[in-house]
Scaffold this motif. Structure first.
Motif, PDB file in Angstrom:
ATOM      1  N   SER A 139       0.897  -1.167  -0.193  1.00 61.46           N
ATOM      2  CA  SER A 139       0.138   0.080  -0.038  1.00 61.46           C
ATOM      3  C   SER A 139       0.883   1.276  -0.041  1.00 61.46           C
ATOM      4  CB  SER A 139      -0.912   0.016   1.197  1.00 61.46           C
ATOM      5  OG  SER A 139      -0.032  -0.262   2.391  1.00 61.46           O
ATOM      6  N   SER A 140       2.309   1.249  -0.232  1.00 64.59           N
ATOM      7  CA  SER A 140       3.131   2.223  -0.211  1.00 64.59           C
ATOM      8  C   SER A 140       4.174   1.725  -1.329  1.00 64.59           C
ATOM      9  CB  SER A 140       3.786   2.594   0.959  1.00 64.59           C
ATOM     10  OG  SER A 140       4.648   3.564   0.769  1.00 64.59           O
ATOM     11  N   PRO A 141       4.428   2.499  -2.258  1.00 63.95           N
ATOM     12  CA  PRO A 141       5.821   2.577  -3.014  1.00 63.95           C
ATOM     13  C   PRO A 141       6.749   2.233  -2.128  1.00 63.95           C
ATOM     14  CG  PRO A 141       4.291   4.224  -3.865  1.00 63.95           C
ATOM     15  CD  PRO A 141       3.913   4.004  -2.672  1.00 63.95           C
ATOM     16  N   GLY A 142       7.700   1.361  -2.626  1.00 64.90           N
ATOM     17  CA  GLY A 142       8.806   1.095  -1.776  1.00 64.90           C
ATOM     18  C   GLY A 142       8.900  -0.135  -0.948  1.00 64.90           C
ATOM     19  N   VAL A 143       7.683  -0.353  -0.723  1.00 64.14           N
ATOM     20  CA  VAL A 143       7.288  -1.996  -0.176  1.00 64.14           C
ATOM     21  C   VAL A 143       7.066  -2.915  -1.146  1.00 64.14           C
ATOM     22  CG1 VAL A 143       5.732  -3.203   1.327  1.00 64.14           C
ATOM     23  CG2 VAL A 143       5.945  -0.982   1.705  1.00 64.14           C
ATOM     24  N   THR A 144       8.042  -3.853  -1.164  1.00 59.10           N
ATOM     25  CA  THR A 144       8.123  -4.960  -2.354  1.00 59.10           C
ATOM     26  C   THR A 144       7.013  -5.998  -2.187  1.00 59.10           C
ATOM     27  OG1 THR A 144       9.127  -6.511  -0.894  1.00 59.10           O
ATOM     28  CG2 THR A 144      10.572  -4.780  -2.001  1.00 59.10           C
ATOM     29  N   PRO A 145       6.493  -6.473  -3.092  1.00 60.98           N
ATOM     30  CA  PRO A 145       5.546  -7.600  -3.143  1.00 60.98           C
ATOM     31  C   PRO A 145       5.782  -8.724  -2.229  1.00 60.98           C
ATOM     32  CG  PRO A 145       5.750  -6.619  -5.358  1.00 60.98           C
ATOM     33  CD  PRO A 145       6.754  -6.182  -4.548  1.00 60.98           C
ATOM     34  N   GLY A 146       7.111  -9.007  -2.211  1.00 65.89           N
ATOM     35  CA  GLY A 146       7.509 -10.329  -1.597  1.00 65.89           C
ATOM     36  C   GLY A 146       7.241  -9.974   0.080  1.00 65.89           C
ATOM     37  N   THR A 147       7.627  -8.670   0.201  1.00 64.82           N
ATOM     38  CA  THR A 147       7.483  -8.425   1.757  1.00 64.82           C
ATOM     39  C   THR A 147       5.974  -8.376   2.338  1.00 64.82           C
ATOM     40  OG1 THR A 147       9.407  -7.183   1.920  1.00 64.82           O
ATOM     41  CG2 THR A 147       7.847  -6.688   3.451  1.00 64.82           C
ATOM     42  N   ALA A 148       5.020  -7.765   1.368  1.00 66.96           N
ATOM     43  CA  ALA A 148       3.528  -7.556   1.654  1.00 66.96           C
ATOM     44  C   ALA A 148       2.981  -9.188   1.401  1.00 66.96           C
ATOM     45  CB  ALA A 148       3.245  -6.508   0.543  1.00 66.96           C
ATOM     46  N   ALA A 149       3.647  -9.917   0.789  1.00 69.22           N
ATOM     47  CA  ALA A 149       2.865 -11.098   0.619  1.00 69.22           C
ATOM     48  C   ALA A 149       2.622 -11.933   1.865  1.00 69.22           C
ATOM     49  CB  ALA A 149       3.693 -11.986  -0.460  1.00 69.22           C
ATOM     50  N   ASP A 150       3.498 -11.731   2.623  1.00 69.02           N
ATOM     51  CA  ASP A 150       3.453 -12.549   4.261  1.00 69.02           C
ATOM     52  C   ASP A 150       2.535 -11.832   5.155  1.00 69.02           C
ATOM     53  OD1 ASP A 150       5.262 -14.570   3.617  1.00 69.02           O
ATOM     54  OD2 ASP A 150       7.081 -13.327   4.030  1.00 69.02           O
ATOM     55  N   THR A 151       1.681 -10.920   4.488  1.00 71.24           N
ATOM     56  CA  THR A 151       0.562 -10.277   5.354  1.00 71.24           C
ATOM     57  C   THR A 151      -0.790 -10.416   4.949  1.00 71.24           C
ATOM     58  OG1 THR A 151       2.340  -8.397   5.689  1.00 71.24           O
ATOM     59  CG2 THR A 151      -0.168  -7.989   6.069  1.00 71.24           C
ATOM     60  N   ILE A 152      -1.591 -10.928   5.705  1.00 69.50           N
ATOM     61  CA  ILE A 152      -2.879 -11.207   5.456  1.00 69.50           C
ATOM     62  C   ILE A 152      -3.821 -10.082   5.934  1.00 69.50           C
ATOM     63  CG2 ILE A 152      -4.788 -12.636   5.376  1.00 69.50           C
ATOM     64  CD1 ILE A 152      -2.743 -15.015   6.221  1.00 69.50           C
ATOM     65  N   SER A 153      -4.480  -9.413   5.308  1.00 65.12           N
ATOM     66  CA  SER A 153      -5.198  -8.130   5.796  1.00 65.12           C
ATOM     67  C   SER A 153      -6.875  -8.398   5.696  1.00 65.12           C
ATOM     68  CB  SER A 153      -4.974  -6.801   4.909  1.00 65.12           C
ATOM     69  OG  SER A 153      -5.387  -5.834   5.735  1.00 65.12           O
ATOM     70  N   LEU A 154      -7.161  -8.461   6.915  1.00 69.12           N
ATOM     71  CA  LEU A 154      -8.701  -8.995   7.069  1.00 69.12           C
ATOM     72  C   LEU A 154      -9.475  -7.784   7.564  1.00 69.12           C
ATOM     73  CD1 LEU A 154      -8.098 -12.247   8.644  1.00 69.12           C
ATOM     74  CD2 LEU A 154      -8.485 -12.005   6.326  1.00 69.12           C
ATOM     75  N   PRO A 155     -10.952  -7.892   7.621  1.00 70.37           N
ATOM     76  CA  PRO A 155     -11.741  -6.823   8.051  1.00 70.37           C
ATOM     77  C   PRO A 155     -11.820  -6.893   9.624  1.00 70.37           C
ATOM     78  CG  PRO A 155     -12.931  -8.377   6.296  1.00 70.37           C
ATOM     79  CD  PRO A 155     -11.661  -8.852   7.070  1.00 70.37           C
ATOM     80  N   TYR A 156     -11.620  -5.606  10.027  1.00 71.02           N
ATOM     81  CA  TYR A 156     -11.675  -5.429  11.598  1.00 71.02           C
ATOM     82  C   TYR A 156     -13.123  -5.700  12.127  1.00 71.02           C
ATOM     83  CZ  TYR A 156     -11.057  -3.201  16.016  1.00 71.02           C
ATOM     84  OH  TYR A 156     -10.836  -2.764  17.494  1.00 71.02           O
ATOM     85  N   ASN A 157     -13.046  -6.418  13.219  1.00 71.86           N
ATOM     86  CA  ASN A 157     -14.268  -6.559  14.095  1.00 71.86           C
ATOM     87  C   ASN A 157     -15.065  -7.612  13.272  1.00 71.86           C
ATOM     88  OD1 ASN A 157     -14.597  -5.248  16.375  1.00 71.86           O
ATOM     89  ND2 ASN A 157     -15.544  -3.396  15.493  1.00 71.86           N
ATOM     90  N   GLN A 158     -14.485  -8.780  12.674  1.00 75.39           N
ATOM     91  CA  GLN A 158     -15.124  -9.902  12.024  1.00 75.39           C
ATOM     92  C   GLN A 158     -14.286 -11.042  12.195  1.00 75.39           C
ATOM     93  OE1 GLN A 158     -16.642  -9.537   7.940  1.00 75.39           O
ATOM     94  NE2 GLN A 158     -16.673  -7.327   7.990  1.00 75.39           N
ATOM     95  N   LEU A 159     -14.894 -12.175  13.173  1.00 69.43           N
ATOM     96  CA  LEU A 159     -14.005 -13.362  13.212  1.00 69.43           C
ATOM     97  C   LEU A 159     -14.194 -14.244  12.190  1.00 69.43           C
ATOM     98  CD1 LEU A 159     -15.110 -13.788  17.108  1.00 69.43           C
ATOM     99  CD2 LEU A 159     -12.870 -13.257  16.226  1.00 69.43           C
ATOM    100  N   GLU A 160     -15.236 -14.401  11.528  1.00 68.07           N
ATOM    101  CA  GLU A 160     -15.314 -15.386  10.404  1.00 68.07           C
ATOM    102  C   GLU A 160     -14.251 -15.407   9.439  1.00 68.07           C
ATOM    103  OE1 GLU A 160     -18.620 -16.861   7.028  1.00 68.07           O
ATOM    104  OE2 GLU A 160     -19.360 -15.686   8.654  1.00 68.07           O
ATOM    105  N   PRO A 161     -13.910 -14.329   8.918  1.00 67.60           N
ATOM    106  CA  PRO A 161     -12.609 -14.251   8.154  1.00 67.60           C
ATOM    107  C   PRO A 161     -11.446 -14.672   8.554  1.00 67.60           C
ATOM    108  CG  PRO A 161     -13.776 -12.164   7.678  1.00 67.60           C
ATOM    109  CD  PRO A 161     -14.468 -12.767   8.842  1.00 67.60           C
ATOM    110  N   VAL A 162     -11.125 -14.499   9.907  1.00 63.87           N
ATOM    111  CA  VAL A 162     -10.022 -15.024  10.671  1.00 63.87           C
ATOM    112  C   VAL A 162     -10.159 -16.548  10.798  1.00 63.87           C
ATOM    113  CG1 VAL A 162      -8.807 -14.797  12.979  1.00 63.87           C
ATOM    114  CG2 VAL A 162      -9.903 -12.863  12.156  1.00 63.87           C
ATOM    115  N   GLU A 163     -11.240 -17.252  11.175  1.00 60.48           N
ATOM    116  CA  GLU A 163     -11.493 -18.379  11.168  1.00 60.48           C
ATOM    117  C   GLU A 163     -11.010 -19.105   9.886  1.00 60.48           C
ATOM    118  OE1 GLU A 163     -11.611 -20.445  13.553  1.00 60.48           O
ATOM    119  OE2 GLU A 163     -13.010 -19.854  15.157  1.00 60.48           O
TER     120      GLU A 163
END
Length: 431
Positions: free
Chosen positions: A167-191
Protein backbone atom coordinates in the motif's frame (compact mmCIF):
# COMPACT_ATOMS: atom_id res chain seq x y z
CA UNK A 1 -10.77 36.40 12.56
CA UNK A 2 -7.92 33.90 12.93
CA UNK A 3 -4.62 35.36 11.72
CA UNK A 4 -1.91 32.93 10.62
CA UNK A 5 0.46 35.37 8.91
CA UNK A 6 3.59 34.20 10.73
CA UNK A 7 2.56 30.56 10.41
CA UNK A 8 2.11 31.06 6.67
CA UNK A 9 5.67 32.38 6.37
CA UNK A 10 6.97 29.51 8.49
CA UNK A 11 5.03 27.06 6.32
CA UNK A 12 6.55 28.42 3.12
CA UNK A 13 10.04 28.17 4.66
CA UNK A 14 9.44 24.63 5.93
CA UNK A 15 8.49 23.45 2.45
CA UNK A 16 11.89 24.61 1.17
CA UNK A 17 13.78 22.28 3.51
CA UNK A 18 11.44 19.51 4.72
CA UNK A 19 9.80 16.91 2.48
CA UNK A 20 6.22 18.12 2.23
CA UNK A 21 7.02 20.74 4.83
CA UNK A 22 6.48 18.27 7.68
CA UNK A 23 8.03 15.28 9.40
CA UNK A 24 4.78 13.31 9.60
CA UNK A 25 2.25 13.51 6.73
CA UNK A 26 -1.02 14.38 8.49
CA UNK A 27 0.51 17.54 9.97
CA UNK A 28 0.42 19.11 6.49
CA UNK A 29 -3.37 19.70 6.75
CA UNK A 30 -3.86 18.23 3.25
CA UNK A 31 -7.10 16.51 4.35
CA UNK A 32 -8.67 19.63 5.87
CA UNK A 33 -7.11 22.50 3.93
CA UNK A 34 -5.56 25.71 5.12
CA UNK A 35 -2.25 26.58 6.70
CA UNK A 36 -1.10 24.44 9.61
CA UNK A 37 -0.53 26.66 12.65
CA UNK A 38 3.12 26.55 13.70
CA UNK A 39 3.17 25.92 17.43
CA UNK A 40 5.41 27.98 19.68
CA UNK A 41 4.52 26.43 23.05
CA UNK A 42 2.01 24.37 24.97
CA UNK A 43 0.71 24.75 28.53
CA UNK A 44 -1.86 22.49 30.17
CA UNK A 45 -4.67 21.87 27.70
CA UNK A 46 -3.68 24.82 25.46
CA UNK A 47 -1.45 25.39 22.44
CA UNK A 48 -0.09 28.77 21.32
CA UNK A 49 1.08 29.42 17.77
CA UNK A 50 3.56 31.89 16.26
CA UNK A 51 0.78 34.41 15.69
CA UNK A 52 -0.28 34.37 19.33
CA UNK A 53 -3.46 32.35 18.75
CA UNK A 54 -4.58 30.12 21.62
CA UNK A 55 -6.19 26.72 21.06
CA UNK A 56 -7.78 24.10 23.27
CA UNK A 57 -5.79 21.04 22.21
CA UNK A 58 -7.40 17.66 21.55
CA UNK A 59 -4.45 16.22 19.60
CA UNK A 60 -2.24 16.13 22.71
CA UNK A 61 0.77 15.07 20.64
CA UNK A 62 -1.37 12.30 19.12
CA UNK A 63 -2.39 10.95 22.52
CA UNK A 64 0.99 11.02 24.25
CA UNK A 65 0.28 13.96 26.56
CA UNK A 66 -2.30 12.49 28.91
CA UNK A 67 -1.07 14.91 31.61
CA UNK A 68 -1.26 17.90 29.25
CA UNK A 69 1.51 20.15 28.00
CA UNK A 70 4.48 21.03 30.20
CA UNK A 71 3.08 19.50 33.38
CA UNK A 72 5.21 20.88 36.24
CA UNK A 73 6.05 17.41 37.59
CA UNK A 74 7.26 16.21 34.19
CA UNK A 75 9.17 19.42 33.48
CA UNK A 76 10.90 19.36 36.87
CA UNK A 77 12.11 15.78 36.41
CA UNK A 78 13.33 16.54 32.89
CA UNK A 79 15.20 19.65 34.01
CA UNK A 80 17.03 17.65 36.66
CA UNK A 81 17.70 14.83 34.23
CA UNK A 82 19.09 16.93 31.40
CA UNK A 83 21.70 18.39 33.74
CA UNK A 84 23.04 14.86 34.23
CA UNK A 85 23.32 14.25 30.48
CA UNK A 86 20.97 13.45 27.61
CA UNK A 87 22.13 9.98 26.59
CA UNK A 88 24.66 7.42 27.79
CA UNK A 89 24.31 4.32 25.63
CA UNK A 90 24.68 2.36 28.87
CA UNK A 91 22.27 0.89 31.44
CA UNK A 92 20.53 3.15 33.98
CA UNK A 93 18.28 2.44 36.95
CA UNK A 94 15.62 4.58 35.25
CA UNK A 95 15.10 1.86 32.62
CA UNK A 96 14.58 -0.75 35.32
CA UNK A 97 12.20 1.49 37.25
CA UNK A 98 9.97 2.14 34.23
CA UNK A 99 10.10 -1.51 33.14
CA UNK A 100 9.10 -2.56 36.68
CA UNK A 101 6.11 -0.23 36.50
CA UNK A 102 5.02 -1.68 33.14
CA UNK A 103 5.27 -5.24 34.46
CA UNK A 104 3.24 -4.28 37.55
CA UNK A 105 0.46 -2.79 35.43
CA UNK A 106 0.28 -5.35 32.59
CA UNK A 107 -0.19 -8.94 33.83
CA UNK A 108 0.58 -10.28 30.34
CA UNK A 109 4.09 -8.73 30.44
CA UNK A 110 6.95 -10.34 32.34
CA UNK A 111 9.89 -8.77 30.50
CA UNK A 112 10.15 -5.50 28.55
CA UNK A 113 12.44 -4.14 25.82
CA UNK A 114 12.48 -0.36 25.27
CA UNK A 115 12.82 1.09 21.77
CA UNK A 116 12.32 4.58 20.33
CA UNK A 117 8.95 4.51 18.57
CA UNK A 118 5.77 2.55 18.11
CA UNK A 119 6.96 1.48 14.67
CA UNK A 120 10.09 -0.06 16.19
CA UNK A 121 7.97 -1.81 18.81
CA UNK A 122 5.58 -3.42 16.33
CA UNK A 123 8.21 -4.48 13.79
CA UNK A 124 10.34 -5.97 16.59
CA UNK A 125 7.39 -7.81 18.10
CA UNK A 126 6.58 -9.33 14.70
CA UNK A 127 10.19 -10.43 14.22
CA UNK A 128 10.07 -12.04 17.66
CA UNK A 129 6.76 -13.78 16.90
CA UNK A 130 8.15 -15.21 13.67
CA UNK A 131 11.22 -16.49 15.48
CA UNK A 132 9.17 -18.01 18.30
CA UNK A 133 6.77 -19.86 15.99
CA UNK A 134 9.02 -20.61 13.02
CA UNK A 135 6.30 -19.21 10.75
CA UNK A 136 6.36 -16.30 8.31
CA UNK A 137 2.86 -14.90 7.82
CA UNK A 138 1.05 -12.35 9.95
CA UNK A 139 -2.59 -11.26 10.11
CA UNK A 140 -3.48 -7.59 10.45
CA UNK A 141 -6.77 -5.73 10.06
CA UNK A 142 -7.68 -3.17 7.42
CA UNK A 143 -7.79 0.29 8.94
CA UNK A 144 -5.49 -0.57 11.85
CA UNK A 145 -2.14 1.21 11.67
CA UNK A 146 0.94 -0.31 13.27
CA UNK A 147 3.65 2.03 12.09
CA UNK A 148 5.44 2.27 8.78
CA UNK A 149 7.46 -0.96 8.78
CA UNK A 150 7.26 -2.66 5.37
CA UNK A 151 5.21 -5.75 6.30
CA UNK A 152 2.56 -3.60 7.95
CA UNK A 153 2.01 -1.30 4.97
CA UNK A 154 -0.09 -3.86 3.14
CA UNK A 155 -3.75 -3.96 2.21
CA UNK A 156 -6.03 -6.88 1.44
CA UNK A 157 -5.82 -8.59 -1.92
CA UNK A 158 -8.77 -9.54 -4.08
CA UNK A 159 -9.36 -12.82 -2.28
CA UNK A 160 -9.01 -13.95 1.29
CA UNK A 161 -5.68 -15.61 0.73
CA UNK A 162 -4.42 -13.26 -1.92
CA UNK A 163 -1.95 -12.19 0.69
CA UNK A 164 -1.31 -8.49 1.07
CA UNK A 165 -0.42 -6.13 -1.70
CA UNK A 166 1.88 -3.14 -1.04
CA UNK A 167 0.00 0.00 0.00
CA UNK A 168 3.06 2.24 -0.36
CA UNK A 169 5.68 2.52 -3.09
CA UNK A 170 8.93 1.12 -1.80
CA UNK A 171 7.29 -1.89 -0.15
CA UNK A 172 8.12 -4.97 -2.20
CA UNK A 173 5.42 -7.46 -3.22
CA UNK A 174 7.50 -10.19 -1.57
CA UNK A 175 7.40 -8.42 1.78
CA UNK A 176 3.69 -7.66 1.56
CA UNK A 177 2.90 -11.23 0.48
CA UNK A 178 3.47 -12.46 4.03
CA UNK A 179 0.73 -10.17 5.36
CA UNK A 180 -2.91 -11.22 5.41
CA UNK A 181 -5.19 -8.18 5.78
CA UNK A 182 -8.70 -8.91 7.08
CA UNK A 183 -11.77 -6.84 8.07
CA UNK A 184 -11.67 -5.45 11.60
CA UNK A 185 -14.33 -6.67 14.04
CA UNK A 186 -15.15 -9.83 12.06
CA UNK A 187 -14.10 -13.26 13.35
CA UNK A 188 -15.34 -15.39 10.46
CA UNK A 189 -12.60 -14.25 8.03
CA UNK A 190 -10.02 -14.93 10.74
CA UNK A 191 -11.32 -18.46 11.22
CA UNK A 192 -11.25 -18.99 7.46
CA UNK A 193 -7.70 -17.66 7.12
CA UNK A 194 -6.48 -20.01 9.86
CA UNK A 195 -8.37 -22.95 8.40
CA UNK A 196 -6.51 -22.43 5.11
CA UNK A 197 -3.09 -21.28 6.31
CA UNK A 198 -2.99 -21.70 10.10
CA UNK A 199 0.30 -23.58 10.03
CA UNK A 200 1.97 -20.61 8.30
CA UNK A 201 0.62 -17.80 10.49
CA UNK A 202 3.01 -16.58 13.17
CA UNK A 203 0.82 -13.90 14.75
CA UNK A 204 -2.27 -11.75 14.66
CA UNK A 205 -1.58 -8.08 15.39
CA UNK A 206 -4.48 -5.79 16.29
CA UNK A 207 -5.27 -2.42 17.80
CA UNK A 208 -7.60 -3.59 20.60
CA UNK A 209 -9.45 -0.31 20.14
CA UNK A 210 -8.79 1.01 16.66
CA UNK A 211 -7.52 4.58 16.70
CA UNK A 212 -6.20 5.06 13.19
CA UNK A 213 -9.44 4.82 11.23
CA UNK A 214 -10.92 7.05 13.88
CA UNK A 215 -11.93 5.46 17.16
CA UNK A 216 -13.65 2.11 16.56
CA UNK A 217 -14.18 -0.07 19.65
CA UNK A 218 -13.97 -3.85 19.37
CA UNK A 219 -17.24 -5.67 18.78
CA UNK A 220 -18.43 -7.83 21.65
CA UNK A 221 -16.40 -11.04 21.67
CA UNK A 222 -13.97 -9.93 18.94
CA UNK A 223 -10.82 -9.75 21.08
CA UNK A 224 -11.82 -12.87 23.02
CA UNK A 225 -12.33 -14.67 19.72
CA UNK A 226 -8.88 -13.66 18.46
CA UNK A 227 -7.38 -14.98 21.68
CA UNK A 228 -9.14 -18.34 21.32
CA UNK A 229 -8.32 -18.76 17.61
CA UNK A 230 -4.62 -17.94 17.98
CA UNK A 231 -4.24 -20.29 20.96
CA UNK A 232 -5.95 -23.09 19.08
CA UNK A 233 -3.60 -22.73 16.10
CA UNK A 234 -0.36 -22.07 17.97
CA UNK A 235 -0.04 -18.47 16.75
CA UNK A 236 0.74 -15.45 18.90
CA UNK A 237 -1.65 -12.58 19.61
CA UNK A 238 -0.04 -9.12 19.57
CA UNK A 239 -1.89 -6.13 21.00
CA UNK A 240 -0.71 -2.82 19.57
CA UNK A 241 -1.40 -0.63 22.60
CA UNK A 242 0.75 2.26 21.46
CA UNK A 243 -2.36 4.48 21.68
CA UNK A 244 -4.47 2.62 24.25
CA UNK A 245 -1.71 1.69 26.68
CA UNK A 246 -2.25 3.56 30.01
CA UNK A 247 -5.04 5.62 28.41
CA UNK A 248 -8.08 3.39 28.83
CA UNK A 249 -6.97 1.88 32.15
CA UNK A 250 -3.67 1.52 34.02
CA UNK A 251 -3.16 -1.81 32.25
CA UNK A 252 -4.45 -0.63 28.90
CA UNK A 253 -7.20 -2.12 26.74
CA UNK A 254 -6.26 -5.63 27.85
CA UNK A 255 -7.26 -4.71 31.40
CA UNK A 256 -10.45 -3.01 30.20
CA UNK A 257 -11.56 -5.98 28.08
CA UNK A 258 -10.04 -8.80 30.13
CA UNK A 259 -7.99 -10.34 27.30
CA UNK A 260 -4.27 -11.11 27.67
CA UNK A 261 -2.16 -11.12 24.50
CA UNK A 262 1.18 -12.89 24.10
CA UNK A 263 3.03 -9.69 23.18
CA UNK A 264 2.15 -6.03 23.79
CA UNK A 265 3.47 -2.95 22.01
CA UNK A 266 3.54 0.36 23.89
CA UNK A 267 4.53 3.97 23.21
CA UNK A 268 3.19 7.53 23.44
CA UNK A 269 2.10 7.93 27.10
CA UNK A 270 4.95 5.63 28.17
CA UNK A 271 7.40 8.42 27.26
CA UNK A 272 5.42 11.34 28.64
CA UNK A 273 5.79 13.25 25.38
CA UNK A 274 9.32 12.15 24.49
CA UNK A 275 10.15 9.59 21.76
CA UNK A 276 9.68 6.08 23.14
CA UNK A 277 8.36 2.63 22.35
CA UNK A 278 8.41 -0.74 24.08
CA UNK A 279 7.32 -4.31 23.59
CA UNK A 280 6.95 -7.01 26.15
CA UNK A 281 5.43 -10.36 26.92
CA UNK A 282 5.98 -13.70 28.57
CA UNK A 283 9.48 -14.45 29.80
CA UNK A 284 10.09 -17.39 27.48
CA UNK A 285 9.27 -15.24 24.45
CA UNK A 286 11.27 -12.21 25.49
CA UNK A 287 14.30 -14.34 26.37
CA UNK A 288 14.64 -15.13 22.67
CA UNK A 289 16.01 -11.59 22.26
CA UNK A 290 19.75 -10.94 22.17
CA UNK A 291 21.83 -11.07 24.32
CA UNK A 292 19.91 -14.05 25.78
CA UNK A 293 18.71 -15.50 22.49
CA UNK A 294 19.23 -15.35 18.73
CA UNK A 295 16.71 -12.62 17.79
CA UNK A 296 18.66 -9.42 17.22
CA UNK A 297 17.32 -5.95 17.92
CA UNK A 298 19.29 -2.93 19.17
CA UNK A 299 19.08 0.86 19.39
CA UNK A 300 21.53 3.61 20.30
CA UNK A 301 18.92 5.72 22.10
CA UNK A 302 16.73 2.92 23.45
CA UNK A 303 15.93 3.52 27.11
CA UNK A 304 16.95 7.16 26.78
CA UNK A 305 17.14 8.66 30.29
CA UNK A 306 15.02 11.71 29.42
CA UNK A 307 12.20 9.56 28.04
CA UNK A 308 12.40 7.26 31.05
CA UNK A 309 12.12 10.21 33.46
CA UNK A 310 9.16 11.72 31.57
CA UNK A 311 7.44 8.32 31.46
CA UNK A 312 7.92 7.71 35.18
CA UNK A 313 6.58 11.17 36.03
CA UNK A 314 3.52 10.69 33.82
CA UNK A 315 2.67 7.26 35.22
CA UNK A 316 2.97 8.70 38.74
CA UNK A 317 0.38 11.34 37.83
CA UNK A 318 -1.97 8.61 36.59
CA UNK A 319 -1.66 6.85 39.96
CA UNK A 320 -3.26 9.78 41.77
CA UNK A 321 -6.76 9.04 43.12
CA UNK A 322 -9.50 9.89 40.66
CA UNK A 323 -7.27 10.35 37.58
CA UNK A 324 -9.09 7.85 35.38
CA UNK A 325 -12.50 8.82 36.76
CA UNK A 326 -11.76 12.44 35.80
CA UNK A 327 -10.75 11.45 32.27
CA UNK A 328 -13.88 9.33 31.88
CA UNK A 329 -16.25 12.03 33.14
CA UNK A 330 -14.79 14.80 30.98
CA UNK A 331 -14.69 12.60 27.88
CA UNK A 332 -18.28 11.44 28.38
CA UNK A 333 -19.40 15.09 28.70
CA UNK A 334 -17.59 15.98 25.49
CA UNK A 335 -19.02 13.05 23.52
CA UNK A 336 -22.58 13.55 24.79
CA UNK A 337 -22.36 17.27 24.06
CA UNK A 338 -21.19 16.66 20.50
CA UNK A 339 -24.12 14.31 19.93
CA UNK A 340 -26.58 16.92 21.23
CA UNK A 341 -24.99 19.65 19.10
CA UNK A 342 -25.29 17.41 16.04
CA UNK A 343 -28.97 16.79 16.68
CA UNK A 344 -29.72 20.46 17.27
CA UNK A 345 -27.95 21.50 14.05
CA UNK A 346 -29.44 18.66 12.01
CA UNK A 347 -25.97 17.55 10.88
CA UNK A 348 -25.54 13.76 11.20
CA UNK A 349 -22.55 12.87 13.37
CA UNK A 350 -21.73 9.47 14.86
CA UNK A 351 -19.55 9.88 17.96
CA UNK A 352 -17.47 6.85 18.95
CA UNK A 353 -15.76 6.95 22.34
CA UNK A 354 -13.74 4.57 24.47
CA UNK A 355 -12.36 6.14 27.62
CA UNK A 356 -10.60 9.43 26.88
CA UNK A 357 -10.31 8.92 23.11
CA UNK A 358 -13.13 9.70 20.68
CA UNK A 359 -13.97 10.51 17.08
CA UNK A 360 -16.89 12.45 15.63
CA UNK A 361 -17.61 10.82 12.25
CA UNK A 362 -19.70 12.88 9.83
CA UNK A 363 -22.11 10.09 8.97
CA UNK A 364 -25.57 8.96 10.05
CA UNK A 365 -24.50 5.30 10.15
CA UNK A 366 -22.84 3.51 13.10
CA UNK A 367 -19.09 3.18 12.56
CA UNK A 368 -17.89 -0.33 13.42
CA UNK A 369 -15.21 -1.03 10.81
CA UNK A 370 -12.91 0.51 8.24
CA UNK A 371 -15.59 0.10 5.58
CA UNK A 372 -18.19 2.03 7.61
CA UNK A 373 -15.62 4.63 8.69
CA UNK A 374 -14.87 5.47 5.06
CA UNK A 375 -18.56 6.36 4.53
CA UNK A 376 -17.99 9.50 6.60
CA UNK A 377 -18.21 12.83 4.80
CA UNK A 378 -14.60 14.01 4.81
CA UNK A 379 -15.48 17.33 3.15
CA UNK A 380 -17.85 18.14 6.01
CA UNK A 381 -15.23 17.17 8.54
CA UNK A 382 -12.77 19.51 6.82
CA UNK A 383 -15.23 22.39 7.13
CA UNK A 384 -15.86 21.47 10.76
CA UNK A 385 -12.13 21.38 11.45
CA UNK A 386 -11.64 24.81 9.89
CA UNK A 387 -14.60 26.26 11.80
CA UNK A 388 -13.35 24.85 15.10
CA UNK A 389 -9.82 26.13 14.47
CA UNK A 390 -11.18 29.64 13.90
CA UNK A 391 -12.92 29.31 17.27
CA UNK A 392 -9.77 28.24 19.08
CA UNK A 393 -10.19 24.45 19.17
CA UNK A 394 -7.37 22.33 17.75
CA UNK A 395 -8.58 18.97 16.39
CA UNK A 396 -6.73 16.30 14.44
CA UNK A 397 -6.45 17.39 10.79
CA UNK A 398 -8.10 14.21 9.52
CA UNK A 399 -11.53 12.63 9.88
CA UNK A 400 -9.84 9.31 10.61
CA UNK A 401 -7.97 10.18 13.79
CA UNK A 402 -8.85 10.34 17.47
CA UNK A 403 -9.40 13.31 19.73
CA UNK A 404 -7.81 12.94 23.16
CA UNK A 405 -8.80 14.38 26.53
CA UNK A 406 -6.03 14.97 29.06
CA UNK A 407 -5.86 15.51 32.81
CA UNK A 408 -5.22 19.17 32.02
CA UNK A 409 -8.66 19.58 30.45
CA UNK A 410 -11.46 20.75 32.70
CA UNK A 411 -15.07 21.87 32.60
CA UNK A 412 -14.09 25.25 31.17
CA UNK A 413 -12.36 23.63 28.18
CA UNK A 414 -15.25 21.23 27.56
CA UNK A 415 -17.82 24.05 27.80
CA UNK A 416 -15.89 26.24 25.36
CA UNK A 417 -15.40 23.32 22.96
CA UNK A 418 -19.09 22.43 22.93
CA UNK A 419 -20.06 26.06 22.42
CA UNK A 420 -17.69 26.21 19.45
CA UNK A 421 -19.02 22.91 18.09
CA UNK A 422 -22.63 24.12 18.24
CA UNK A 423 -21.69 27.25 16.26
CA UNK A 424 -19.57 25.29 13.78
CA UNK A 425 -22.27 22.70 13.12
CA UNK A 426 -24.92 25.41 12.62
CA UNK A 427 -22.55 27.09 10.17
CA UNK A 428 -22.21 23.81 8.24
CA UNK A 429 -25.97 23.21 8.28
CA UNK A 430 -26.70 26.64 6.84
CA UNK A 431 -24.19 26.48 4.00
Amino acid sequence: MLSLARSELAWQEAQRYLAGGVNSPVRAFRAVGGTPPFIQRGAGARLYDLDGNEYIDYVCSWGALIAGHAHPDVVERLQRAVERGTSYGAPTELETALARRVVELFPSIELVRFVNSGTEATMSAIRLARAATGRAKIVKFTGCYHGHADPLLATAGSGLLTFGIPSSPGVTPGTAADTISLPYNQLEPVEEAFSQAGGEIAAVIVEPVAGNMGVVPPAEGFLQGLREITRRHGALLIFDEVITGFRLAPGGAQELYGVQPDLTCLGKILGGGLPVGAYGGRRELMELLAPLGPVYQAGTLSGNPLAMEAGLATLELLRRPGAYERLEALSARLADGLRRASELAGVPVAVNRTGSMLTAFFTSEPVTSYETATLADTARYARFHQAMLRRGVYLAPSQFEAAFVSLAHGDEEIDRTLEAAEEALREIASS
